[in-house]
Design a protein around this motif. Structure first.
Motif, mmCIF file in Angstrom:
data_model
loop_
_atom_site.group_PDB
_atom_site.id
_atom_site.type_symbol
_atom_site.label_atom_id
_atom_site.label_comp_id
_atom_site.label_asym_id
_atom_site.label_seq_id
_atom_site.Cartn_x
_atom_site.Cartn_y
_atom_site.Cartn_z
ATOM 1 N N ASN A 198 -5.538 73.423 -16.912
ATOM 2 C CA ASN A 198 -4.172 73.041 -17.272
ATOM 3 C C ASN A 198 -3.812 71.641 -16.795
ATOM 4 O OD1 ASN A 198 -3.532 75.580 -18.488
ATOM 5 N ND2 ASN A 198 -3.274 76.457 -16.439
ATOM 6 N N PHE A 199 -4.477 71.190 -15.751
ATOM 7 C CA PHE A 199 -4.156 69.877 -15.179
ATOM 8 C C PHE A 199 -5.346 68.935 -15.121
ATOM 9 C CE2 PHE A 199 -1.317 72.993 -13.090
ATOM 10 C CZ PHE A 199 -0.108 72.548 -13.599
ATOM 11 N N HIS A 200 -6.540 69.451 -15.329
ATOM 12 C CA HIS A 200 -7.752 68.628 -15.198
ATOM 13 C C HIS A 200 -8.528 68.638 -16.508
ATOM 14 C CE1 HIS A 200 -7.469 70.237 -10.804
ATOM 15 N NE2 HIS A 200 -6.615 69.232 -11.016
ATOM 16 N N GLU A 201 -9.254 67.553 -16.720
ATOM 17 C CA GLU A 201 -10.162 67.455 -17.863
ATOM 18 C C GLU A 201 -11.534 67.020 -17.351
ATOM 19 O OE1 GLU A 201 -10.774 64.954 -22.036
ATOM 20 O OE2 GLU A 201 -8.807 65.000 -21.054
ATOM 21 N N ALA A 202 -12.540 67.883 -17.537
ATOM 22 C CA ALA A 202 -13.886 67.613 -17.026
ATOM 23 C C ALA A 202 -14.619 66.686 -17.979
ATOM 24 C CB ALA A 202 -14.655 68.910 -16.837
ATOM 25 N N LEU A 203 -15.105 65.564 -17.431
ATOM 26 C CA LEU A 203 -15.866 64.605 -18.233
ATOM 27 C C LEU A 203 -17.372 64.785 -18.065
ATOM 28 C CD1 LEU A 203 -13.765 61.349 -17.613
ATOM 29 C CD2 LEU A 203 -13.618 62.944 -19.533
ATOM 30 N N VAL B 215 -12.699 61.927 -9.053
ATOM 31 C CA VAL B 215 -11.575 61.660 -9.957
ATOM 32 C C VAL B 215 -11.763 60.267 -10.540
ATOM 33 C CG1 VAL B 215 -9.077 61.438 -10.188
ATOM 34 C CG2 VAL B 215 -10.032 63.137 -8.622
ATOM 35 N N GLN B 216 -11.913 60.190 -11.831
ATOM 36 C CA GLN B 216 -12.059 58.904 -12.490
ATOM 37 C C GLN B 216 -10.706 58.282 -12.852
ATOM 38 O OE1 GLN B 216 -14.788 58.882 -15.814
ATOM 39 N NE2 GLN B 216 -16.458 58.309 -14.436
ATOM 40 N N LYS B 217 -9.758 59.101 -13.248
ATOM 41 C CA LYS B 217 -8.413 58.602 -13.565
ATOM 42 C C LYS B 217 -7.421 59.707 -13.234
ATOM 43 C CE LYS B 217 -7.652 56.139 -17.277
ATOM 44 N NZ LYS B 217 -7.388 55.750 -18.697
ATOM 45 N N ILE B 218 -6.395 59.342 -12.461
ATOM 46 C CA ILE B 218 -5.406 60.344 -12.092
ATOM 47 C C ILE B 218 -4.567 60.713 -13.318
ATOM 48 C CG2 ILE B 218 -5.283 59.534 -9.713
ATOM 49 C CD1 ILE B 218 -2.617 58.202 -10.407
ATOM 50 N N GLY B 219 -4.046 61.919 -13.269
ATOM 51 C CA GLY B 219 -3.185 62.391 -14.362
ATOM 52 C C GLY B 219 -1.730 62.418 -13.938
ATOM 53 N N TYR B 220 -0.873 62.821 -14.869
ATOM 54 C CA TYR B 220 0.567 62.902 -14.588
ATOM 55 C C TYR B 220 1.137 64.130 -15.290
ATOM 56 C CZ TYR B 220 0.613 58.163 -12.660
ATOM 57 O OH TYR B 220 0.374 57.038 -11.875
ATOM 58 N N LYS B 221 2.178 64.671 -14.665
ATOM 59 C CA LYS B 221 2.920 65.765 -15.296
ATOM 60 C C LYS B 221 4.414 65.483 -15.180
ATOM 61 C CE LYS B 221 2.863 68.783 -11.206
ATOM 62 N NZ LYS B 221 2.512 70.142 -10.686
ATOM 63 N N LEU B 222 5.126 65.809 -16.252
ATOM 64 C CA LEU B 222 6.575 65.639 -16.302
ATOM 65 C C LEU B 222 7.193 67.004 -16.065
ATOM 66 C CD1 LEU B 222 8.974 63.749 -16.851
ATOM 67 C CD2 LEU B 222 8.759 64.317 -19.284
ATOM 68 N N HIS B 223 7.771 67.154 -14.856
ATOM 69 C CA HIS B 223 8.260 68.452 -14.388
ATOM 70 C C HIS B 223 7.076 69.434 -14.389
ATOM 71 C CE1 HIS B 223 12.345 66.936 -14.375
ATOM 72 N NE2 HIS B 223 12.180 66.487 -15.618
ATOM 73 N N ASN B 224 7.062 70.445 -15.261
ATOM 74 C CA ASN B 224 5.939 71.391 -15.271
ATOM 75 C C ASN B 224 5.031 71.199 -16.477
ATOM 76 O OD1 ASN B 224 6.760 72.743 -12.888
ATOM 77 N ND2 ASN B 224 8.224 73.968 -14.050
ATOM 78 N N ARG B 225 5.238 70.149 -17.231
ATOM 79 C CA ARG B 225 4.443 69.912 -18.434
ATOM 80 C C ARG B 225 3.472 68.758 -18.191
ATOM 81 N NH1 ARG B 225 7.572 68.900 -23.993
ATOM 82 N NH2 ARG B 225 8.191 71.066 -23.518
ATOM 83 N N THR B 226 2.211 69.019 -18.487
ATOM 84 C CA THR B 226 1.192 67.985 -18.284
ATOM 85 C C THR B 226 1.313 66.925 -19.370
ATOM 86 O OG1 THR B 226 -0.325 69.606 -17.299
ATOM 87 C CG2 THR B 226 -1.274 67.545 -18.097
ATOM 88 N N ARG C 155 -0.564 63.892 -19.013
ATOM 89 C CA ARG C 155 -1.954 63.447 -19.121
ATOM 90 C C ARG C 155 -2.766 64.138 -18.036
ATOM 91 N NH1 ARG C 155 -3.288 57.282 -17.927
ATOM 92 N NH2 ARG C 155 -3.298 58.063 -15.777
ATOM 93 N N PRO C 156 -3.814 64.872 -18.409
ATOM 94 C CA PRO C 156 -4.621 65.541 -17.376
ATOM 95 C C PRO C 156 -5.438 64.526 -16.584
ATOM 96 C CG PRO C 156 -5.635 65.815 -19.516
ATOM 97 C CD PRO C 156 -4.338 65.129 -19.766
ATOM 98 N N ALA C 157 -5.773 64.908 -15.373
ATOM 99 C CA ALA C 157 -6.642 64.059 -14.546
ATOM 100 C C ALA C 157 -8.075 64.146 -15.049
ATOM 101 C CB ALA C 157 -6.545 64.502 -13.094
#
Length: 234
Positions: A190-195, A211-222, A224-226
């Protein structure tokens, strides 16, 4: 000649006695009365006869038993009551369904309004993430050992650092927080994307390796995954 005959008739009538003229007048009067009585009898309305016949038929019919009349009335009343109760039940059911549907619509509209308030800036935040990535890359790329020797480079580095900190502060004010998992943290799709996968013999499988690039979530919605690499038991 005709004139003479008429004159003779007049003289004949005038020559009749008074008693004879009175007798003839009374006979004519009686004849007129009989004729008028017959005409009135013949002109009597037919509906009077029909009304009399109906009255006679009604009088000849036997009166109904009051108990039977009461039973019939109660039966009609029971049928009407059953019909009214069914109609009332149907209307009540429709009313309850309408209330439930209205409440569902209200809840959906409220959720949509709340989501619009929370996530209305999602597109704008997504565009600013590229700016945050560039600032982060710029601060990381500055060699730390050169800062004491080069005052201009130090001032530039300090400006970039403060800009990045202020941008992250604005992100946090509007509910946009970074997703930066630590090494060994359990992989969460839900929060990570495996490369890629990193073979390992002593690390737990399906955990974050890098971690290649950090992600962001707006409140409880992702937003951009990390982007991460995960360990895999070899």
């Amino acid at each position: 000649m005709m004139a003479a005959a008429g004159s003779m008739c007049v003289r004949t009538v005038c020559g009749l006695s008074r008693a004879t003229r009175s007798y003839l007048g009374s006979r004519i009067h009686r004849t007129d009365l009989l004729r008028m009585s017959s005409t009135a009898a013949n002109d009597k309305p037919a509906d009077t006869t029909e009304s009399a016949n109906r009255s006679q038929s009604a009088a000849e019919q036997p009166e109904q038993d009051p108990k039977q009349e009461l039973a019939a009335a109660e039966k009609v009343w029971a049928e009407e009551k059953t019909k009214i109760e069914l109609d009332l039940k149907e209307m009540k059911d429709k009313y309850i369904r309408s209330l439930a549907e209205t409440e569902n619509v209200r809840q959906r509209m409220k959720k949509q309004i709340d989501d619009a308030k929370l996530y209305g800036i999602q597109g704008f935040c997504k565009d600013l993430l590229e700016v945050a990535d560039i600032l982060q890359t710029a601060t990381i790329s500055v060699p730390q050992e050169e800062l004491p020797k080069n005052p201009a480079l130090k001032d530039l580095f300090d400006g970039l650092t403060m800009t990045e900190a202020q941008l992250q502060k604005v992100f946090g004010k509007h509910g946009l927080v970074p997703i930066s998992p630590k090494e060994g943290e359990k992989f969460d799709p839900n929060f990570h994307e495996a490369l890629f996968q990193v073979p390992t013999a002593d690390k737990e499988s399906e955990t974050v390796a890098i971690v290649q690039k950090i992600g962001y979530k707006l409140h409880n919605r992702t937003v951009r995954p990390a982007l991460v690499g995960v360990f895999k038991m070899s």
